[in-house]
Design a protein around this motif. Structure first.
Motif, PDB file in Angstrom:
ATOM      1  N   ASN A  11       7.982  -0.001   7.532  1.00 19.17           N
ATOM      2  CA  ASN A  11       7.177  -0.209   6.328  1.00 19.17           C
ATOM      3  C   ASN A  11       6.357  -1.494   6.358  1.00 19.17           C
ATOM      4  N   THR A  12       6.329  -2.158   7.501  1.00 20.09           N
ATOM      5  CA  THR A  12       5.605  -3.433   7.582  1.00 20.09           C
ATOM      6  C   THR A  12       4.684  -3.450   8.801  1.00 20.09           C
ATOM      7  N   ILE A  13       3.388  -3.692   8.549  1.00 25.74           N
ATOM      8  CA  ILE A  13       2.404  -3.737   9.639  1.00 25.74           C
ATOM      9  C   ILE A  13       1.848  -5.158   9.730  1.00 25.74           C
ATOM     10  N   LEU A  14       1.891  -5.678  10.953  1.00 24.14           N
ATOM     11  CA  LEU A  14       1.325  -6.995  11.219  1.00 24.14           C
ATOM     12  C   LEU A  14      -0.097  -6.803  11.743  1.00 24.14           C
ATOM     13  N   TYR A  27       0.832  -1.213   0.000  1.00 22.34           N
ATOM     14  CA  TYR A  27       0.000   0.000   0.000  1.00 22.34           C
ATOM     15  C   TYR A  27       0.865   1.260   0.000  1.00 22.34           C
ATOM     16  N   ASP A  28       0.279   2.342  -0.553  1.00 25.58           N
ATOM     17  CA  ASP A  28       0.931   3.654  -0.389  1.00 25.58           C
ATOM     18  C   ASP A  28       0.806   4.093   1.068  1.00 25.58           C
ATOM     19  N   VAL A  29      -0.390   3.856   1.624  1.00 22.63           N
ATOM     20  CA  VAL A  29      -0.651   4.291   3.009  1.00 22.63           C
ATOM     21  C   VAL A  29      -1.421   3.220   3.772  1.00 22.63           C
ATOM     22  N   ALA A  76       3.757  -0.995   3.596  1.00 26.24           N
ATOM     23  CA  ALA A  76       3.266   0.375   3.443  1.00 26.24           C
ATOM     24  C   ALA A  76       4.417   1.328   3.193  1.00 26.24           C
ATOM     25  N   LYS A  77       4.234   2.213   2.184  1.00 25.34           N
ATOM     26  CA  LYS A  77       5.245   3.256   1.986  1.00 25.34           C
ATOM     27  C   LYS A  77       5.144   4.271   3.123  1.00 25.34           C
ATOM     28  N   GLY A 134      -5.655   9.470  -4.837  1.00 31.36           N
ATOM     29  CA  GLY A 134      -5.110   8.416  -5.697  1.00 31.36           C
ATOM     30  C   GLY A 134      -4.109   7.499  -5.021  1.00 31.36           C
ATOM     31  N   LEU A 135      -4.031   7.553  -3.689  1.00 35.34           N
ATOM     32  CA  LEU A 135      -3.087   6.685  -2.970  1.00 35.34           C
ATOM     33  C   LEU A 135      -3.777   5.368  -2.615  1.00 35.34           C
ATOM     34  N   LYS A 136      -3.078   4.253  -2.817  1.00 38.78           N
ATOM     35  CA  LYS A 136      -3.653   2.955  -2.471  1.00 38.78           C
ATOM     36  C   LYS A 136      -3.618   2.811  -0.942  1.00 38.78           C
ATOM     37  N   THR A 137      -4.804   2.681  -0.356  1.00 34.50           N
ATOM     38  CA  THR A 137      -4.928   2.861   1.100  1.00 34.50           C
ATOM     39  C   THR A 137      -5.614   1.689   1.787  1.00 34.50           C
ATOM     40  N   ALA A 138      -5.107   1.352   2.964  1.00 32.65           N
ATOM     41  CA  ALA A 138      -5.767   0.345   3.804  1.00 32.65           C
ATOM     42  C   ALA A 138      -5.939   0.905   5.211  1.00 32.65           C
TER      43      ALA A 138
END
Ligand code: FAD
Ligand code: NAI
Length: 468
Positions: A120-123, A3-5, A136-137, A25-29
């Motif tokens: 940059n990594t979410i568990l 994801y971007d965010v 995630a960026k 336009g950011l790919k978001t979760a």
């Protein structure tokens, strides 16, 4: 998934930030540990409290003012089960609205506790223990806050409760002690006082809503005592609370150092909220929370000490308000997208949804004095307003504070009917750096409560109020 965010938390900060990211336009979760979106505000905060405030206001008016209007009702009674069910329905409608908005904006959502593996990594850890990893960026931490507990006063969530439990009581208590004369204590205290509960507020400071302009707290205390019979124990230091059966005994020291005890069916502890960062794994990315309040430190762009990791809302410095969190969500989304947004922290309005409502923006008289700024003050009481007389809402006033030399409005403080909505006019005026004369010369519809703002502005410019 890449994801971007990734936004952790779906309260007003998180969900607004996510939607704005998606719009750009950011790919978001979004990662949310609860089953429904919307955070404290939608689930156990702003929305349910206002639903109960509205219901209890209807009851109180029906019981106390309808006959004066020429409306006679028979056998009036409170159906607490229905009142709570309606509140739950209002919450469900609002949280479902966020689900809809996430789908509409193509935002992915993950149910579970979000924690950092690295920056940059979410568990995501789900309730069944299974996990999922997101890349995630950028990460936005929007994990909010939880009620502050007093170390010597354990909350059992049955008789000694927080705002969360106070929103789901199954009965109208005969009596209630509220610890803390701040926003939560007075709003929820009002709900139950209107329904017939004897409410006693124990406040540490000499004034309720102590951070607002002193005149507001004084008037609110007078009116709540007069209309709802609320009792205030000001300058009292709570020393403990014990429960025996269905009775809570709260002990406190008076300003003279004598000990008193108050017995009640329930005790609400409302002494502030603390930033919530448990389980986030901030240590994994080298973020240390502040000692006091546990807030995450951020710079002027709301970025933490780790590049690409932002934090917003209750979990960072500043007012713990939904609209502040929302604006910060938008701010960070636009910053990530390369824009240069701005938040004017001096003009975040504060509102207390009692009746009369209290609302405030800008500097208080106390702050102006402290800063040595020369100012002019103009006030207008609602008892002189035709609209307020018609609706029998004559308590309160509006005060306009303007620079003594330039006439620029520096603060507006109001207590009165619909102040929560009226304050927006003052915020807009101040955002455009209006003078008191600008407001005074703007045509206001008659008869409205907003005429009181015009009159207060007239009073601030050469004492020209017409109706007083
Ligand atoms: P929150 O709304 O607290 O949301 C945080 C979310 O993050 C929660 O859903 C939580 O479950 C989730 N979360 C936390 N950690 C994790 C994790 N590790 N992984 C996944 N999810 C996580 N403010 C106003 O402006 N007006 C009002 O009228 C008002 N009334 C209020 C009434 C009450 C009774 C209370 C308690 C508060 C009220 N507030 C009001 C304050 C308002 O609710 C907060 O300021 C606002 O909710 C803050 O938004 P937030 O997005 O920062 O956090
Ligand atoms: P608060 O900070 O508004 O009030 C807490 C009060 O408790 C203060 O007056 C304080 O002096 C008092 N206090 C602290 N320790 C005490 C003690 N030991 N004994 C007696 N009194 C004590 O906090 P509150 O009401 O818990 O609300 C938390 C947050 O939620 C606030 O920051 C507020 O912004 C937000 N909120 C906003 C609402 C709104 O915008 N209408 C409604 C409800 C909450």
């Amino acid at each position: 998934m890449q994801y971007d965010v990734v936004v952790i938390g779906s309260g007003p900060g998180g969900y607004v930030g996510a939607i704005r990211c998606a719009q750009l336009g950011l790919k978001t979760a979004v990662v949310e540990k609860y089953k429904t979106f919307g955070g404290t505000c939608l689930n156990v905060g702003c929305i349910p409290s206002k639903a109960l405030l509205d219901s209890s206001e209807h009851y109180h008016n029906a019981a106390h003012t309808f006959t004066t209007h020429g409306i006679n009702l028979k056998d009036l009674k409170v159906d607490m089960k229905q009142m709570i069910a309606r509140k739950d329905d209002v919450v469900a409608q609002n949280t479902a609205g966020i689900t809809y908005l996430f789908k509409k904006n193509k935002i992915d959502s993950y149910e579970g506790v979000g924690s950092f593996v690295d920056k940059n990594t979410i568990l995501v850890t789900k309730t069944d223990g299974t996990t999922e990893t997101l890349s995630a960026k950028n990460v936005i931490i929007a994990t909010g806050s939880k009620p502050t507990a007093l170390p010597f006063l354990p909350i059992d969530k049955k008789r000694i409760i927080t705002s969360t439990e106070a929103l789901t009581l199954k009965e109208v208590p005969k009596s209630m002690v509220v610890i803390g004369g701040g926003v939560i204590g007075l709003e929820l205290g009002s709900v139950y006082a209107r329904l017939g509960t004897k409410v006693s507020v124990v406040e540490f400071l000499p004034s309720i809503i102590g951070t607002m302009d002193a005149g507001l707290g004084k008037e609110l205390q007078r009116v709540l005592k007069k209309t709802l019979g609320m009792e205030f124990y000001m300058g009292h230091k709570v020393t403990g609370a014990t429960t025996k059966g269905k009775t809570v005994t709260v002990t406190a020291d008076t300003p003279k150092g004598e000990s008193i005890s108050l017995e009640a069916d329930y005790c609400i502890v409302a002494v502030g909220r603390t930033a919530y960062t448990e389980g986030l794994g901030l240590d994994k990315i080298g973020i240390t929370v502040e000692e006091r309040g546990k807030k995450i430190p951020v710079n002027e762009h709301l970025e933490t000490s780790v590049k690409g990791v932002y934090a917003i809302g209750d979990v960072i410095k500043g007012a713990m308000l939904a609209h502040k969190a929302e604006d910060e969500g938008t701010y960070v989304a636009e910053t990530i997208a390369g824009q240069k947004p701005h938040i004017n922290y001096n003009l975040i309005p504060g509102v207390v949804y009692t009746w009369p409502e209290v609302a405030s923006v800008g500097l208080t008289e106390e702050q102006l004095k402290e800063k040595g700024i020369k100012y002019k003050a103009g006030s207008f009481p609602f008892k002189a307003s035709g609209r307020a007389k018609a609706s029998m809402d004559t308590d309160g006033f509006i005060k306009v504070l303007a620079d003594a030399d330039t006439d620029e409005v520096l603060g507006v403080h109001m207590i009165g009917p619909r102040a929560a909505d009226m304050i927006a006019e003052a915020v807009i005026a101040m955002e455009f750096r209006a003078s008191a004369e600008d407001i005074a010369r703007t045509c206001h519809a008659h008869p409205t409560y907003t005429e009181a703002l015009k009159e207060a502005a007239l009073a601030a410019t050469d004492n020209r109020a017409i109706h007083i």
